[in-house]
Scaffold this active site. Structure first.
Site, PDB file in Angstrom:
ATOM      1  N   ASP A 183       0.859  -1.179   0.000  1.00 29.52           N
ATOM      2  CA  ASP A 183       0.000   0.000   0.000  1.00 29.52           C
ATOM      3  C   ASP A 183       0.898   1.233   0.000  1.00 29.52           C
ATOM      4  O   ASP A 183       1.660   1.461   0.937  1.00 29.52           O
ATOM      5  CB  ASP A 183      -0.891  -0.017   1.247  1.00 29.52           C
ATOM      6  CG  ASP A 183      -1.857   1.154   1.263  1.00 29.52           C
ATOM      7  OD1 ASP A 183      -2.455   1.446   0.199  1.00 29.52           O
ATOM      8  OD2 ASP A 183      -2.006   1.790   2.320  1.00 29.52           O
ATOM      9  N   GLU A 267      -1.492  -0.908  -6.097  1.00 30.78           N
ATOM     10  CA  GLU A 267      -2.694  -0.247  -6.519  1.00 30.78           C
ATOM     11  C   GLU A 267      -2.369   0.709  -7.662  1.00 30.78           C
ATOM     12  O   GLU A 267      -1.305   1.325  -7.645  1.00 30.78           O
ATOM     13  CB  GLU A 267      -3.083   0.615  -5.334  1.00 30.78           C
ATOM     14  CG  GLU A 267      -4.465   0.715  -4.962  1.00 30.78           C
ATOM     15  CD  GLU A 267      -4.555   1.649  -3.748  1.00 30.78           C
ATOM     16  OE1 GLU A 267      -5.652   2.068  -3.489  1.00 30.78           O
ATOM     17  OE2 GLU A 267      -3.544   1.963  -3.104  1.00 30.78           O
ATOM     18  N   ASP A 348      -3.181   0.445   7.279  1.00 37.19           N
ATOM     19  CA  ASP A 348      -2.275   0.343   6.132  1.00 37.19           C
ATOM     20  C   ASP A 348      -1.936  -1.111   5.803  1.00 37.19           C
ATOM     21  O   ASP A 348      -1.855  -1.496   4.639  1.00 37.19           O
ATOM     22  CB  ASP A 348      -0.987   1.128   6.395  1.00 37.19           C
ATOM     23  CG  ASP A 348      -1.259   2.614   6.544  1.00 37.19           C
ATOM     24  OD1 ASP A 348      -2.186   3.110   5.869  1.00 37.19           O
ATOM     25  OD2 ASP A 348      -0.565   3.279   7.333  1.00 37.19           O
TER      26      ASP A 348
END
Ligand SMILES: [Zn+2]
Length: 385
Positions: A183, A267, A348
């Site tokens: 992340d 992502e 997170d």
């Protein structure tokens, strides 16, 4: 495989002057062709072909004899670059090509005619002659192109693109066990699904502070003054230092991750949501993420590994493994407990785990990520430290 090697060049004063003229001519031709193509695009709705531009360039050179003083191939190469920029605009819906500015990095690309003498530490450029160079690493293979550039701090470099004839290795099989989710954020640069956190490099803050001071000083200088030029160079040098150290950090991290894992899941950052925020720290973080992804992707290819990029709006820090979705989680809460199953979450790390989970769901089912798209605030609001 294609590989790039970058070497520092040390041109003499005379060569520096010549290279500056070469860059100026390349920029002139690029901007001239862009203006021409833009007019055609506006009046007729289509671009100009490379062939047409090549013909016009020959005519232009007769009008402007100073274009003959520099090497001609980089001028033609400018048209190739413009052509590519238009292709990206038309086919990939990327931004409209922009005029090249006198400020910023200047460059000229040579498709051939460049020679390298390893032992003497010199590189030959058409019309510029042999230029002193530092060859940190030698390469073997066929040279595709050589791009010579001058960065804002005034240093010269040659980037050599080489086809080394090596084969791309067979890809290793993918398993969830050998995969990791990451992340990306402003608080930490990346948090892994294993729970490891990699902060932004510590030096960044102090360099940003120095940069702010210099920029404030710069704003007070008189336009065209010597002092202004001096501070501009200092700013450029600082930017360069930040960029170099950041590259170092990213290379170590991307290499390390691909050594440890077969698949890295990240992502796709909501770039549109990000650009609204203009603070320097965020701009730097954002370009860092883009560079990190780029490095992961090419290194994965070199080593037969995988990078999976999932869609943007997966609600990753709010979705528990049990399916519970925490609508009310305030941005300031870094941890939460799931009321349904009782699991404790670091948001997170949870996000990183969900990214990994979604990456495999997307891949296995061909479906978009599960969850509630659109629920997620844009990245810049979400990542407040
Ligand atoms: Zn739960």
């Amino acid at each position: 495989m294609l590989k790039a090697y970058r070497y520092r060049l040390y041109p003499t004063e005379e060569q520096t002057a010549f290279l500056n003229r070469q860059f100026g001519s390349v920029r002139y031709v690029y901007n001239w062709a862009l203006a021409l193509a833009s007019t055609t695009y506006q009046t007729q709705g289509n671009g100009v072909t490379r062939f047409q531009l090549d013909k016009r360039l020959t005519a232009l050179k007769q009008e402007l004899p100073w274009l003959h003083e520099v090497a001609s191939q980089p001028l033609q190469q400018a048209l190739v670059h413009l052509d590519k920029a238009f292709t990206r605009f038309f086919r990939e819906k990327k931004g409209y090509p922009r005029f090249k500015s006198k400020r910023g990095t200047q460059s000229a690309t040579y498709p051939q005619g460049v020679k390298i003498h390893w032992e003497n530490g010199v590189l030959y450029l058409p019309k510029a002659g042999w230029i002193r160079a530092v060859f940190s690493r030698r390469f073997q293979g066929k040279v595709k192109t050589v791009t010579v550039s001058r960065v804002p701090s005034g240093k010269f470099f040659a980037s050599v693109l080489v086809e080394d004839e090596s084969q791309v290795p067979d890809a290793v099989p993918e398993t969830r066990e050998c995969a990791v989710g990451g992340d990306l954020g402003l608080h930490d640069f990346v948090v892994l699904s294993t729970g490891e956190k990699y902060g932004h490099p510590q030096w960044l803050e102090s360099e940003l502070y120095r940069l702010k001071i210099l920029q404030r000083r710069f704003a007070k200088t008189v336009k065209g003054s010597k002092n202004r030029a001096k501070i501009r160079r200092q700013i450029a040098r600082l930017h360069e230092q930040v960029a170099n150290r950041r590259q170092d950090f990213l290379h170590k991290l991307s290499t390390d991750l691909l050594r440890r894992f077969d698949t890295v899941c990240i992502e796709d950052l909501n770039v549109a949501g990000m650009v609204r925020n203009h603070t320097l720290a965020r701009r730097i973080a954002q370009s860092g993420w883009a560079e990190f992804r780029r490095q992961l992707e090419y290194k994965a290819q070199w080593h037969g590994k995988h990078v999976r990029v999932i869609g943007r709006f997966a609600p990753s820090s709010r979705l528990c493994v049990c399916g519970y979705y925490n609508h009310d989680l305030p941005l300031t809460d870094r941890q939460w407990d799931c009321p349904t199953c009782g699991r404790h979450h670091d948001r997170d790390v949870l996000a990183a785990n969900n990214i990994k989970r979604f990456a495999f769901v997307e891949h296995d089912t061909g479906r978009d990520t599960p969850g509630e798209p659109g629920e997620r605030p844009p990245v810049d609001e979400r990542r407040k430290p």
